[in-house]
Design a protein around this motif. Structure first.
Motif, PDB file in Angstrom:
ATOM      1  N   TYR A 219       0.842  -1.191   0.000  1.00  0.00           N
ATOM      2  CA  TYR A 219       0.000   0.000   0.000  1.00  0.00           C
ATOM      3  C   TYR A 219       0.876   1.238   0.000  1.00  0.00           C
ATOM      4  CZ  TYR A 219       0.803   1.223   4.886  1.00  0.00           C
ATOM      5  OH  TYR A 219       1.388   1.603   6.060  1.00  0.00           O
ATOM      6  N   ILE A 220       0.298   2.312  -0.512  1.00  0.00           N
ATOM      7  CA  ILE A 220       0.954   3.619  -0.482  1.00  0.00           C
ATOM      8  C   ILE A 220       0.500   4.303   0.805  1.00  0.00           C
ATOM      9  CG2 ILE A 220       1.116   5.879  -1.603  1.00  0.00           C
ATOM     10  CD1 ILE A 220       0.492   4.464  -4.259  1.00  0.00           C
ATOM     11  N   PRO A 221       1.421   4.650   1.695  1.00  0.00           N
ATOM     12  CA  PRO A 221       0.997   5.266   2.952  1.00  0.00           C
ATOM     13  C   PRO A 221       0.400   6.654   2.714  1.00  0.00           C
ATOM     14  CG  PRO A 221       3.389   5.284   2.757  1.00  0.00           C
ATOM     15  CD  PRO A 221       2.880   4.492   1.598  1.00  0.00           C
ATOM     16  N   LEU A 222      -0.874   6.836   3.081  1.00  0.00           N
ATOM     17  CA  LEU A 222      -1.536   8.137   2.932  1.00  0.00           C
ATOM     18  C   LEU A 222      -1.474   8.862   4.266  1.00  0.00           C
ATOM     19  CD1 LEU A 222      -4.656   7.246   0.748  1.00  0.00           C
ATOM     20  CD2 LEU A 222      -2.294   7.702   0.059  1.00  0.00           C
ATOM     21  N   VAL A 223      -1.055  10.122   4.212  1.00  0.00           N
ATOM     22  CA  VAL A 223      -0.773  10.876   5.427  1.00  0.00           C
ATOM     23  C   VAL A 223      -1.914  11.829   5.785  1.00  0.00           C
ATOM     24  CG1 VAL A 223       0.867  12.454   6.516  1.00  0.00           C
ATOM     25  CG2 VAL A 223       1.671  10.768   4.849  1.00  0.00           C
ATOM     26  N   GLY A 224      -2.491  12.452   4.771  1.00  0.00           N
ATOM     27  CA  GLY A 224      -3.523  13.466   5.018  1.00  0.00           C
ATOM     28  C   GLY A 224      -4.887  12.837   5.230  1.00  0.00           C
ATOM     29  N   GLU A 225      -5.921  13.599   4.910  1.00  0.00           N
ATOM     30  CA  GLU A 225      -7.282  13.115   5.118  1.00  0.00           C
ATOM     31  C   GLU A 225      -7.898  12.519   3.868  1.00  0.00           C
ATOM     32  OE1 GLU A 225     -10.007  15.422   7.712  1.00  0.00           O
ATOM     33  OE2 GLU A 225      -8.471  16.963   7.496  1.00  0.00           O
ATOM     34  N   ALA A 226      -7.203  12.596   2.736  1.00  0.00           N
ATOM     35  CA  ALA A 226      -7.738  11.999   1.516  1.00  0.00           C
ATOM     36  C   ALA A 226      -7.860  10.499   1.735  1.00  0.00           C
ATOM     37  CB  ALA A 226      -6.836  12.295   0.328  1.00  0.00           C
ATOM     38  N   GLU A 227      -8.958   9.919   1.236  1.00  0.00           N
ATOM     39  CA  GLU A 227      -9.189   8.499   1.470  1.00  0.00           C
ATOM     40  C   GLU A 227      -8.466   7.620   0.461  1.00  0.00           C
ATOM     41  OE1 GLU A 227     -13.412   8.531   1.222  1.00  0.00           O
ATOM     42  OE2 GLU A 227     -13.516   9.927   2.907  1.00  0.00           O
ATOM     43  N   SER A 228      -8.104   8.187  -0.662  1.00  0.00           N
ATOM     44  CA  SER A 228      -7.494   7.389  -1.715  1.00  0.00           C
ATOM     45  C   SER A 228      -6.826   8.326  -2.710  1.00  0.00           C
ATOM     46  CB  SER A 228      -8.558   6.564  -2.430  1.00  0.00           C
ATOM     47  OG  SER A 228      -9.490   7.432  -3.052  1.00  0.00           O
ATOM     48  N   LEU A 229      -6.169   7.725  -3.684  1.00  0.00           N
ATOM     49  CA  LEU A 229      -5.523   8.483  -4.757  1.00  0.00           C
ATOM     50  C   LEU A 229      -6.205   8.150  -6.075  1.00  0.00           C
ATOM     51  CD1 LEU A 229      -1.846   7.676  -3.764  1.00  0.00           C
ATOM     52  CD2 LEU A 229      -2.840   9.968  -3.800  1.00  0.00           C
ATOM     53  N   ASN A 230      -6.113   9.032  -7.036  1.00  0.00           N
ATOM     54  CA  ASN A 230      -6.482   8.672  -8.403  1.00  0.00           C
ATOM     55  C   ASN A 230      -5.619   7.478  -8.813  1.00  0.00           C
ATOM     56  OD1 ASN A 230      -5.287   8.939 -11.285  1.00  0.00           O
ATOM     57  ND2 ASN A 230      -7.297   9.872 -11.473  1.00  0.00           N
ATOM     58  N   VAL A 231      -6.206   6.493  -9.493  1.00  0.00           N
ATOM     59  CA  VAL A 231      -5.480   5.238  -9.755  1.00  0.00           C
ATOM     60  C   VAL A 231      -4.258   5.454 -10.652  1.00  0.00           C
ATOM     61  CG1 VAL A 231      -6.904   4.491 -11.722  1.00  0.00           C
ATOM     62  CG2 VAL A 231      -5.768   2.781 -10.296  1.00  0.00           C
ATOM     63  N   ALA A 232      -4.341   6.403 -11.579  1.00  0.00           N
ATOM     64  CA  ALA A 232      -3.187   6.641 -12.457  1.00  0.00           C
ATOM     65  C   ALA A 232      -2.047   7.308 -11.680  1.00  0.00           C
ATOM     66  CB  ALA A 232      -3.587   7.497 -13.659  1.00  0.00           C
ATOM     67  N   VAL A 233      -2.404   8.157 -10.729  1.00  0.00           N
ATOM     68  CA  VAL A 233      -1.393   8.779  -9.873  1.00  0.00           C
ATOM     69  C   VAL A 233      -0.768   7.720  -8.963  1.00  0.00           C
ATOM     70  CG1 VAL A 233      -1.009  10.446  -8.003  1.00  0.00           C
ATOM     71  CG2 VAL A 233      -2.465  11.064  -9.948  1.00  0.00           C
ATOM     72  N   ALA A 234      -1.621   6.872  -8.369  1.00  0.00           N
ATOM     73  CA  ALA A 234      -1.117   5.798  -7.503  1.00  0.00           C
ATOM     74  C   ALA A 234      -0.180   4.876  -8.266  1.00  0.00           C
ATOM     75  CB  ALA A 234      -2.294   5.001  -6.928  1.00  0.00           C
ATOM     76  N   ALA A 235      -0.541   4.545  -9.498  1.00  0.00           N
ATOM     77  CA  ALA A 235       0.307   3.678 -10.321  1.00  0.00           C
ATOM     78  C   ALA A 235       1.651   4.339 -10.585  1.00  0.00           C
ATOM     79  CB  ALA A 235      -0.396   3.350 -11.643  1.00  0.00           C
ATOM     80  N   GLY A 236       1.633   5.650 -10.850  1.00  0.00           N
ATOM     81  CA  GLY A 236       2.874   6.383 -11.101  1.00  0.00           C
ATOM     82  C   GLY A 236       3.778   6.387  -9.880  1.00  0.00           C
ATOM     83  N   ILE A 237       3.198   6.672  -8.717  1.00  0.00           N
ATOM     84  CA  ILE A 237       3.970   6.671  -7.476  1.00  0.00           C
ATOM     85  C   ILE A 237       4.578   5.295  -7.242  1.00  0.00           C
ATOM     86  CG2 ILE A 237       3.768   6.847  -4.950  1.00  0.00           C
ATOM     87  CD1 ILE A 237       1.462   8.931  -5.516  1.00  0.00           C
ATOM     88  N   ALA A 238       3.765   4.253  -7.429  1.00  0.00           N
ATOM     89  CA  ALA A 238       4.234   2.882  -7.168  1.00  0.00           C
ATOM     90  C   ALA A 238       5.307   2.454  -8.162  1.00  0.00           C
ATOM     91  CB  ALA A 238       3.052   1.912  -7.209  1.00  0.00           C
ATOM     92  N   MET A 239       5.082   2.740  -9.451  1.00  0.00           N
ATOM     93  CA  MET A 239       6.063   2.300 -10.458  1.00  0.00           C
ATOM     94  C   MET A 239       7.420   2.958 -10.244  1.00  0.00           C
ATOM     95  SD  MET A 239       4.061   1.772 -14.080  1.00  0.00           S
ATOM     96  CE  MET A 239       2.863   3.104 -14.075  1.00  0.00           C
ATOM     97  N   PHE A 240       7.418   4.262  -9.948  1.00  0.00           N
ATOM     98  CA  PHE A 240       8.696   4.953  -9.741  1.00  0.00           C
ATOM     99  C   PHE A 240       9.324   4.570  -8.406  1.00  0.00           C
ATOM    100  CE2 PHE A 240       7.614   7.216 -13.513  1.00  0.00           C
ATOM    101  CZ  PHE A 240       8.828   7.624 -14.043  1.00  0.00           C
ATOM    102  N   ALA A 241       8.497   4.405  -7.367  1.00  0.00           N
ATOM    103  CA  ALA A 241       9.062   4.018  -6.070  1.00  0.00           C
ATOM    104  C   ALA A 241       9.725   2.637  -6.162  1.00  0.00           C
ATOM    105  CB  ALA A 241       7.972   4.014  -5.005  1.00  0.00           C
ATOM    106  N   LEU A 242       9.127   1.739  -6.915  1.00  0.00           N
ATOM    107  CA  LEU A 242       9.661   0.372  -6.996  1.00  0.00           C
ATOM    108  C   LEU A 242      10.870   0.258  -7.925  1.00  0.00           C
ATOM    109  CD1 LEU A 242       6.330  -1.711  -7.087  1.00  0.00           C
ATOM    110  CD2 LEU A 242       7.921  -1.470  -5.158  1.00  0.00           C
ATOM    111  N   THR A 243      11.054   1.236  -8.813  1.00  0.00           N
ATOM    112  CA  THR A 243      12.195   1.139  -9.725  1.00  0.00           C
ATOM    113  C   THR A 243      13.298   2.146  -9.406  1.00  0.00           C
ATOM    114  OG1 THR A 243      11.037   2.573 -11.300  1.00  0.00           O
ATOM    115  CG2 THR A 243      10.853   0.198 -11.655  1.00  0.00           C
ATOM    116  N   GLN A 244      12.906   3.323  -8.847  1.00  0.00           N
ATOM    117  CA  GLN A 244      13.897   4.382  -8.596  1.00  0.00           C
ATOM    118  C   GLN A 244      14.118   4.633  -7.117  1.00  0.00           C
ATOM    119  OE1 GLN A 244      15.130   6.313 -11.192  1.00  0.00           O
ATOM    120  NE2 GLN A 244      13.880   5.395 -12.783  1.00  0.00           N
ATOM    121  N   GLY A 245      13.145   4.238  -6.306  1.00  0.00           N
ATOM    122  CA  GLY A 245      13.116   4.688  -4.911  1.00  0.00           C
ATOM    123  C   GLY A 245      14.259   4.127  -4.075  1.00  0.00           C
TER     124      GLY A 245
END
Lengths: 245, 245
Positions: A219-245
């Motif tokens: 899971y992507i740790p969410l810090v604020g009050e938003a309940e979720s992310l847009n799926v394309a944004v979540a995919a971008g965060i995950a893909m870059f975190a897993l390859t560059q992070g």
């Protein structure tokens, strides 16, 4: 003209085995990356403008600006299109031993699908696999969001449970993604060069059977009050975190 | 009715000092987070459905499904709306000493703007600042993409050169983002808890004067053949990499 108009529907695309690219940037990507072109279609102005860049051996059709408007779903289309082949049947997953792969489980919005293909390309992924229940990736809205990335990486379709089993059989980890903080924080994961990442439906997430079949759910740790992310944004965060992070 | 319809334009919103939320999820966010409600507007069906959840002291207006369709830019609206106040004048940047901030320089697409506000919320940012030339964030399309995050974090507007100078004066780093690989790889940066991140226009990037004023310019390393990322995806990758990475 009627035939090209039919390419705006999935049924029409499957009947002809082709889809339509709208606008010079996408047409140029198809030319440069040797997409299989059936036809180049443009207003006289656009055909003149790009005369030296059009490939030989492909039929060229001149249309009026009025017909260009009918072929496009944009309010002000550029007036240049290409009809290109849908990709052939894809590789079976048991023959895949390398690369990062994005699996899309029931993604519904064409813009999200297109953006995820574009982002997968930018993150150096090998390909994107569309599971049953994901929207067709060759609609005008999806290909516009792809920006030509379908010519850079492999797009495949199939049953994601089969793909997941085959990858695991080949020793490749398949990571699910969930909103559940009981899953593993994806920023703590350092995957091997070959892995798959699953993104689930905009509202429902992944189908439970697929979540159960994954090597691990992240899971992507969410810090604020938003309940979720847009799926394309979540995919971008995950893909870059897993390859560059 | 005419008055509410006018809220679909920026001019109409500025004249009334209010904007319209479309759909129960957004209305509920406004109620729960004490948005200043001018009116609750719904079909008889929707008003019955949510009768126990509506706050007291706010005028309620019943509309027909036909009028609901006119108020909404959706094909099949739910049929419930709230008219809420635009936020008051925001804090001056010289009084800001903490938190992560997103600066939007000339972002044009309302969906992108809304998605970036939602993502900033999820990443724990303190606020989003809309520079001159960024699209108005209170259009129906933008607020739909925000999913209520405008009630969780601070939205401000102002001249980004002024904001950048004030933050730097307060010892807060302001990071620009560029496609230029001569900039610093953002995955190598570990910012302080207080910083600002600038995202530039979809096509042109940041204005050069702002890029020059930034403490440092960062880039997201692109591996594949894609030339760029969708700006909302890029913002998501950057915000999470700088806070969680």
């Amino acid at each position: 003209m009627k035939t090209w108009q039919k390419l705006s529907s999935k049924k029409g695309r499957q009947a002809s085995g082709s889809y339509l690219l709208d606008g010079w940037h996408l047409v140029e990507e198809a030319i440069q990356h040797h997409g299989h072109l059936h036809a180049l279609i443009g207003t006289s102005e656009q055909l003149k403008l790009h005369a030296t860049e059009l490939p030989t051996g492909v039929p060229v059709f001149e249309i009026t600006p009025e017909i260009a408007k009918k072929l496009s779903d944009l309010v002000t289309p550029q007036g240049i299109f290409a009809e290109v082949s849908l990709p052939k049947a894809n590789r079976a997953p048991q023959f895949i031993h390398e690369g990062a792969w994005l699996f899309l489980d029931g993604i519904q919005d064409p813009g999200n699908v297109g953006t995820m293909v574009r982002t997968a390309d930018a993150a150096g992924f090998a390909g994107v696999v569309f599971g049953q229940g994901s929207v067709d990736p060759y609609s005008p809205k999806a290909t516009r969001a792809m920006q030509g990335s379908q010519f850079h990486i492999e797009l495949a379709s199939g049953d994601l449970l089969t793909w997941t089993a085959a990858f695991k059989e080949n020793g490749i980890n398949v990571y699910g993604t969930e909103l559940n903080p009981a899953a593993v924080d994806l920023f703590t994961v350092n995957p091997e060069p070959a892995f798959a990442l699953i993104m689930g439906n905009e509202g429902q997430g992944m189908q439970p059977a697929l979540s159960a079949a994954a090597s691990q759910n992240l899971y992507i740790p969410l810090v604020g009050e938003a309940e979720s992310l847009n799926v394309a944004v979540a995919a971008g965060i995950a893909m870059f975190a897993l390859t560059q992070g």
